[in-house]
Design a protein around this motif. Structure first.
Motif, short mmCIF file in Angstrom:
data_model
loop_
_atom_site.label_atom_id
_atom_site.label_comp_id
_atom_site.label_asym_id
_atom_site.label_seq_id
_atom_site.Cartn_x
_atom_site.Cartn_y
_atom_site.Cartn_z
N CYS A 10 0.38 52.41 -3.06
CA CYS A 10 1.90 52.73 -3.28
C CYS A 10 2.28 51.20 -2.92
O CYS A 10 2.23 50.25 -2.11
N GLY A 12 5.30 50.65 -2.28
CA GLY A 12 6.84 50.67 -1.73
C GLY A 12 6.98 49.57 -0.33
O GLY A 12 8.00 49.16 -0.22
N CYS A 13 5.82 49.37 0.25
CA CYS A 13 5.75 48.48 1.23
C CYS A 13 4.43 47.84 1.64
O CYS A 13 3.46 48.36 1.07
N MET A 15 2.46 48.77 3.97
CA MET A 15 1.36 49.63 4.66
C MET A 15 0.14 49.75 3.70
O MET A 15 -0.63 49.67 4.41
N GLY A 16 0.37 49.69 2.63
CA GLY A 16 -0.64 49.78 1.73
C GLY A 16 -1.37 51.26 1.70
O GLY A 16 -2.67 51.39 1.81
N CYS A 17 -0.56 52.09 1.57
CA CYS A 17 -0.83 53.44 1.37
C CYS A 17 -1.72 53.88 0.08
O CYS A 17 -1.08 53.78 -0.93
N LEU A 44 1.94 60.47 2.52
CA LEU A 44 2.91 59.62 1.73
C LEU A 44 4.41 59.92 2.18
O LEU A 44 4.55 61.03 2.40
N CYS A 45 5.20 58.87 2.06
CA CYS A 45 6.48 59.08 2.50
C CYS A 45 7.29 59.54 1.19
O CYS A 45 6.67 59.56 0.06
N PHE A 47 9.36 57.81 -0.85
CA PHE A 47 9.15 56.98 -1.82
C PHE A 47 7.76 57.08 -2.54
O PHE A 47 7.57 56.92 -3.86
N GLY A 48 6.83 57.21 -1.82
CA GLY A 48 5.21 57.47 -2.52
C GLY A 48 5.28 58.51 -3.26
O GLY A 48 4.71 58.60 -4.31
N PRO A 162 7.95 54.51 6.75
CA PRO A 162 7.91 56.00 7.13
C PRO A 162 6.30 56.09 7.81
O PRO A 162 6.26 57.01 8.82
N LEU A 163 5.54 55.44 7.23
CA LEU A 163 4.24 55.81 7.79
C LEU A 163 3.52 55.45 8.79
O LEU A 163 2.80 55.57 9.59
N PRO A 424 12.05 51.02 1.09
CA PRO A 424 11.43 50.68 -0.33
C PRO A 424 12.43 51.19 -1.13
O PRO A 424 12.65 50.37 -2.21
S1 SF4 Z 1 5.02 54.05 3.96
FE1 SF4 Z 1 5.84 54.80 2.07
S2 SF4 Z 1 6.77 53.33 0.70
FE2 SF4 Z 1 5.32 52.22 2.45
S3 SF4 Z 1 3.30 52.08 1.18
FE3 SF4 Z 1 3.23 54.25 2.49
S4 SF4 Z 1 4.00 55.85 0.97
FE4 SF4 Z 1 4.64 53.69 0.18
#
Ligand code: SF4
Length: 500
Positions: A10, A12-13, A15-17, A44-45, A47-48, A162-163, A424
């Motif tokens: 992802c 979005g940030c 974290m690298g989800c 996932l948050c 945004f994801g 968020p994660l 994000p």
């Molecule tokens: S916390 Fe949300 S925005 Fe950040 S990488 Fe994970 S899913 Fe994407």
């Protein structure tokens, strides 16, 4: 019907989800969870979950007209081969880390060719001694967070990262004590403290079994980062600087050089006429700056604005040249997340693993050759990435830093400090349902705000009427998780009144 399946990360940030993007034959996208992903274990948050919306495809353009990517690259090279560029005084390159390590490395080679550097937009780095950079760049692992005895939280994980919430809750379950030192009360904290920064060390009870979770972004105050580094040094606590860009850690290791400029500094340089040409790689200053309209007006002063991008974003519409690359999920390449983990894109069609796209690398390679440099290919760049950037968290090795923290200051009369809770959606200027600001009960009473009513905010650049929500937080603050047309910076002093 067969579909492409992309294992990706992802954007979005930091974290690298991990997640899967499925693309059907009509180009329609859907998100699937990836349970095996170490960063997010399949979650996932919001945004994801909205990524299909985020991946708006870019189109190559020259002077506002659609063009082939080959023509756009040729015109970009013609404009970069101008006299000013050769002496490199009027050119800036910006790549914040919204794309792969391999594209970032190729961009860096173009910068080398031009006798300049790629700015990562985090101006703080140039104001910190280099021995601090590893500690700021790569943090403790996300698993480590679950095993500490104490967490000092300087971000709002619900809104910003968020994660992280799951990790902090897991740590609490394992016996950790969580102190939030942020801007509003957080339910997941054992304690919410609004304390003088000078008292952090004596009041927070941190030791070598603790972790400090804070953040670094293009508009972060350097004094704040220094204070966080000092706190880690004095208490021996581990520290994690969350960052808003998926590959912020990768570009920090690959692209930094002496003379790094932050995005605000680059914008000032353009505004003052010192920077005439800007080349950006998946980095949109209109989205990244707090005041989008002001940023767009400044960018229009450039002689040459060259955008190399996988997305359709506001800067494309005012660029002289847009070089379109494939969507981020379809690229061959890797990203480095906040814990220093290298995460690769994988591309599957039916039962076969296929190489992912190299349109971005190929365009950068052609541009480099037009500028007199070498051809570049994906595999060579990837090997170089593997050799050079794998990093682990290292204990602080710097000396105590002098610091002065940005003073948010008391407010008088009907004024308030509007503070952006960057998240994000905000970094990518994407619509979200956060159409309210946060205020405390004292402000509601002082202004006579009606239940279900609105608050009017005003500054030199505009006014806005917006809904509000009441939270426990210090007096005089107004927190916003979306951009508002009254903001001029991360913090903006605004007038406040009730909308009758
Ligand atoms: S916390 Fe949300 S925005 Fe950040 S990488 Fe994970 S899913 Fe994407």
């Amino acid at each position: 019907m067969k579909e492409m399946i992309y294992q990706t990360v992802c954007p979005g940030c930091n974290m690298g989800c991990g997640l899967y993007i499925r693309e059907n034959e009509d180009g329609k996208l859907a998100v699937d969870f990836m349970k095996s992903s170490s960063a997010n274990l399949g979650k996932l948050c919001r945004f994801g979950m909205k990524l299909p919306y985020h991946y708006s495809k870019s189109v190559s353009m020259v002077d506002g007209k659609k063009a082939s990517v080959e023509y756009a690259v040729k015109i970009a090279s013609d404009r970069l081969s101008g006299e000013d560029v050769c002496v490199n005084v009027n050119v800036a390159l910006l790549g914040v880390g919204n794309t792969t390590n391999e594209e970032s490395l190729a961009f860096n080679k173009i910068a080398d060719r031009m006798g300049t550097i790629v700015n990562t937009g985090m101006g703080v780095y140039s104001e910190l001694p280099t021995e601090c950079h590893p500690t700021v760049g790569v943090g403790v692992t996300l698993n480590d967070i679950e095993n500490v005895n104490r967490i000092a939280l300087f971000v709002d994980p619900y809104i910003q990262y968020p994660l992280l919430v799951r990790r902090i809750l897991a740590a609490r379950k394992n016996g950790a004590y969580v102190v939030s030192v942020g801007l509003r009360d957080l339910h997941l904290a054992d304690e919410n403290r609004y304390i003088d920064p000078d008292l952090y060390e004596s009041e927070l009870g941190l030791d070598s079994g603790s972790v400090i979770i804070t953040e670094l972004h293009p508009n972060t105050d350097t004094g704040w980062v220094r204070r966080m580094l000092n706190l880690a040094l004095r208490t021996q606590a581990k520290i994690l600087f969350m960052k808003p860009f998926v590959n912020a850690a990768g570009v920090d290791l690959l692209c930094k050089g002496a003379g790094q400029k932050g995005i605000p500094e680059i914008m000032d340089g353009i505004n003052e006429g010192n920077i005439k040409t800007l080349v950006v790689l998946d980095s949109d200053p209109i989205e990244l700056m707090p005041d989008s309209d002001a940023a767009a007006a400044i960018l229009k002063k450039l002689d040459n604005l060259i955008v190399i991008t996988s997305r359709d974003s506001p800067v494309n519409r005012i660029a002289d040249v847009v070089i379109a690359t494939e969507p981020q999920y379809a690229k061959a390449g890797s990203f480095m997340n906040v814990e220093g983990r290298l995460l690769n894109n994988v591309h599957v069609y039916g039962d076969n693993n296929l190489p992912s796209g190299t349109a971005g690398i190929d365009a950068l390679s052609t541009l480099n050759q037009y500028l007199g440099g070498e051809a570049m290919d994906y595999q060579t760049l990837h090997n170089k990435v593997l050799e050079s950037i794998v990093r682990k968290y290292t204990k602080p090795k710097y000396k105590e830093l002098a610091c002065q923290v940005l003073d948010i200051g008391p407010v008088e009369g009907q004024k308030g400090n509007l503070i952006y809770l960057y998240n994000p959606f905000m970094w990518f200027d994407q619509p979200d349902d956060n159409d309210f600001v946060l205020v405390n009960m004292n402000m509601v009473k002082k202004l006579g705000l009606r239940k279900g009513g609105m608050i009017a905010l005003g500054s030199d650049v505009g006014t806005v009427n917006i809904r509000y929500r009441v939270e426990n937080m210090p007096d005089g603050l107004i927190l916003s998780a979306r951009k508002l047309p009254v903001a001029t910076g991360w913090i903006t002093m605004v007038s406040t009144e009730a909308v009758l």
